[in-house]
Write a protein that holds these residues in place. Structure first.
Motif, PDB file in Angstrom:
ATOM      1  N   ALA A  24      16.860   4.564   2.415  1.00  0.00           N
ATOM      2  CA  ALA A  24      17.037   6.175   2.136  1.00  0.00           C
ATOM      3  C   ALA A  24      17.519   6.898   2.743  1.00  0.00           C
ATOM      4  O   ALA A  24      18.309   7.912   2.492  1.00  0.00           O
ATOM      5  CB  ALA A  24      15.813   6.271   1.155  1.00  0.00           C
ATOM      6  N   LEU A  25      17.379   6.888   4.114  1.00  0.00           N
ATOM      7  CA  LEU A  25      17.628   7.958   5.107  1.00  0.00           C
ATOM      8  C   LEU A  25      19.234   7.777   5.423  1.00  0.00           C
ATOM      9  O   LEU A  25      20.200   8.704   5.437  1.00  0.00           O
ATOM     10  CB  LEU A  25      17.050   7.745   6.386  1.00  0.00           C
ATOM     11  N   ARG A  40      20.533   6.539  -3.824  1.00  0.00           N
ATOM     12  CA  ARG A  40      19.904   5.311  -4.541  1.00  0.00           C
ATOM     13  C   ARG A  40      20.641   4.079  -4.080  1.00  0.00           C
ATOM     14  O   ARG A  40      19.974   2.869  -3.988  1.00  0.00           O
ATOM     15  CB  ARG A  40      20.201   5.902  -6.213  1.00  0.00           C
ATOM     16  N   THR A  41      22.111   4.263  -3.988  1.00  0.00           N
ATOM     17  CA  THR A  41      22.599   2.799  -3.878  1.00  0.00           C
ATOM     18  C   THR A  41      22.117   2.339  -2.523  1.00  0.00           C
ATOM     19  O   THR A  41      21.596   0.843  -2.710  1.00  0.00           O
ATOM     20  CB  THR A  41      24.113   2.959  -3.862  1.00  0.00           C
ATOM     21  N   HIS A  42      22.230   2.923  -1.366  1.00  0.00           N
ATOM     22  CA  HIS A  42      21.669   2.449  -0.129  1.00  0.00           C
ATOM     23  C   HIS A  42      20.095   1.946  -0.145  1.00  0.00           C
ATOM     24  O   HIS A  42      19.747   1.062   0.344  1.00  0.00           O
ATOM     25  CB  HIS A  42      21.750   3.291   0.873  1.00  0.00           C
ATOM     26  N   THR A  47      16.155  -2.215  -0.179  1.00  0.00           N
ATOM     27  CA  THR A  47      15.030  -2.800  -0.746  1.00  0.00           C
ATOM     28  C   THR A  47      15.253  -4.099  -1.342  1.00  0.00           C
ATOM     29  O   THR A  47      14.643  -5.089  -1.186  1.00  0.00           O
ATOM     30  CB  THR A  47      14.605  -1.937  -1.652  1.00  0.00           C
ATOM     31  N   GLY A  48      16.494  -4.389  -1.971  1.00  0.00           N
ATOM     32  CA  GLY A  48      16.593  -5.870  -2.453  1.00  0.00           C
ATOM     33  C   GLY A  48      16.701  -6.661  -1.345  1.00  0.00           C
ATOM     34  O   GLY A  48      16.229  -7.739  -1.621  1.00  0.00           O
ATOM     35  N   VAL A 107      26.454   0.594   3.630  1.00  0.00           N
ATOM     36  CA  VAL A 107      26.120  -0.339   2.631  1.00  0.00           C
ATOM     37  C   VAL A 107      25.702  -1.595   3.310  1.00  0.00           C
ATOM     38  O   VAL A 107      24.452  -2.312   3.270  1.00  0.00           O
ATOM     39  CB  VAL A 107      26.738  -0.705   1.434  1.00  0.00           C
ATOM     40  N   TRP A 108      26.567  -2.128   4.277  1.00  0.00           N
ATOM     41  CA  TRP A 108      26.161  -3.439   4.799  1.00  0.00           C
ATOM     42  C   TRP A 108      25.157  -3.180   5.753  1.00  0.00           C
ATOM     43  O   TRP A 108      24.043  -4.153   5.963  1.00  0.00           O
ATOM     44  CB  TRP A 108      27.625  -3.971   5.623  1.00  0.00           C
ATOM     45  N   LEU A 109      24.914  -2.045   6.534  1.00  0.00           N
ATOM     46  CA  LEU A 109      24.055  -1.800   7.355  1.00  0.00           C
ATOM     47  C   LEU A 109      22.731  -1.747   6.644  1.00  0.00           C
ATOM     48  O   LEU A 109      21.671  -2.366   7.309  1.00  0.00           O
ATOM     49  CB  LEU A 109      24.330  -0.567   8.365  1.00  0.00           C
ATOM     50  N   SER A 110      22.609  -0.926   5.692  1.00  0.00           N
ATOM     51  CA  SER A 110      21.389  -1.056   4.637  1.00  0.00           C
ATOM     52  C   SER A 110      20.830  -2.555   4.449  1.00  0.00           C
ATOM     53  O   SER A 110      19.611  -2.512   4.419  1.00  0.00           O
ATOM     54  CB  SER A 110      21.755  -0.226   3.594  1.00  0.00           C
ATOM     55  N   ALA A 111      21.671  -3.381   3.947  1.00  0.00           N
ATOM     56  CA  ALA A 111      21.401  -4.647   3.755  1.00  0.00           C
ATOM     57  C   ALA A 111      20.816  -5.205   5.142  1.00  0.00           C
ATOM     58  O   ALA A 111      19.576  -5.906   4.876  1.00  0.00           O
ATOM     59  CB  ALA A 111      22.486  -5.559   3.282  1.00  0.00           C
ATOM     60  N   ALA A 112      21.304  -4.996   6.079  1.00  0.00           N
ATOM     61  CA  ALA A 112      20.699  -5.524   7.377  1.00  0.00           C
ATOM     62  C   ALA A 112      19.407  -4.972   7.923  1.00  0.00           C
ATOM     63  O   ALA A 112      18.446  -5.433   8.333  1.00  0.00           O
ATOM     64  CB  ALA A 112      21.594  -5.494   8.537  1.00  0.00           C
TER      65      ALA A 112
END
Length: 235
Positions: A24-25, A40-42, A47-48, A107-112
């Motif tokens: 979220a940050l 919200r997307t990140h 979370t997913g 977005v890629w980093l959020s997944a990581a």
């Protein structure tokens, strides 16, 4: 099937919450910059990713017929592939300028970060989030100043409209072993004497002053000037 093992549940919820908070940050920084993928997307991506990692680690071992231990890498590898498609959705090209690359990378980093939290590597996830904020707060202003420190890398041309002058300009650019991308164009002049003004970003070994001199000789070109152009806003 055995009853649900509630022992790891508090830890799992804590890890998912950590993934939500950290990503979220990242999303908040993107939202403040008014990018297409925001808070919200990140947060959802992180979370997913954490949930997928936890499901891979805990979800399959209790199933009947599965003798081998859990292999979290199987689902984690698919998360990385899936996020690639999601990130590609925020990248677009306008007038030969690529937009959205930084947002896709975030977005890629959020997944990581989410996967790291799901694997229990919360300090690593926190460090990655901190480095993203450092990149956004420090590297972005620096990258905007670099073109001015290194000198202008763009030319603003004004030429006669309707005579195919831009085609000749781009051909001259190619002969000088430069690559050009059109940053902006606008119509100028009068109905009796229409003109077009174009801003070209140039990359290559040829000196910009030499390029300006050569392009000023192209028939139909009326004015050439060197100009600074910021690149980071396009990403």
């Amino acid at each position: 099937m055995d009853a649900v093992d509630w022992g790891p549940v508090p830890l799992q919820i804590t890890l998912v919450a950590a993934a939500f908070g950290l990503t979220a940050l990242i999303g908040l920084e993107r939202r403040l910059r008014r990018k297409s993928a925001g808070l919200r997307t990140h947060a959802l991506v992180g979370t997913g990713s954490a949930v997928f990692t936890l499901v891979s680690a805990y979800g399959f071992a209790p199933l009947p017929g599965i003798d081998a231990g859990p292999d979290p890498s199987r689902v984690a590898a698919q998360v990385v592939t899936g996020i690639g498609f999601l990130g590609a959705g925020v990248i677009f090209t306008n007038r030969d300028v690529v937009h959205g690359l930084t947002t896709a990378a975030s977005v890629w980093l959020s997944a990581a970060v989410g996967m790291a939290c799901g694997a229990g590597l919360v300090p690593l996830a926190a460090a990655a989030t901190a480095l993203h904020l450092v990149s956004a707060l420090l590297l972005t202003p620096l990258s905007r100043r670099l073109p001015r420190l290194l000198g202008p890398r763009a030319l603003r041309l004004r030429y006669e409209d309707g005579r195919g002058v831009l085609r000749d300009v781009l051909e001259a650019v190619r002969e000088m072993e430069l690559t050009a991308s059109v940053v902006s164009t606008r119509s100028t002049g009068s109905p009796e004497d229409p003109e077009v003004e174009v801003l070209l970003r140039l990359e290559g070994r040829t000196d910009l002053g030499t390029a300006a001199e050569q392009l000023s000789r192209v028939p139909g070109v009326r004015h050439v000037a060197q100009e600074h152009v910021d690149q980071d806003d396009a990403w």
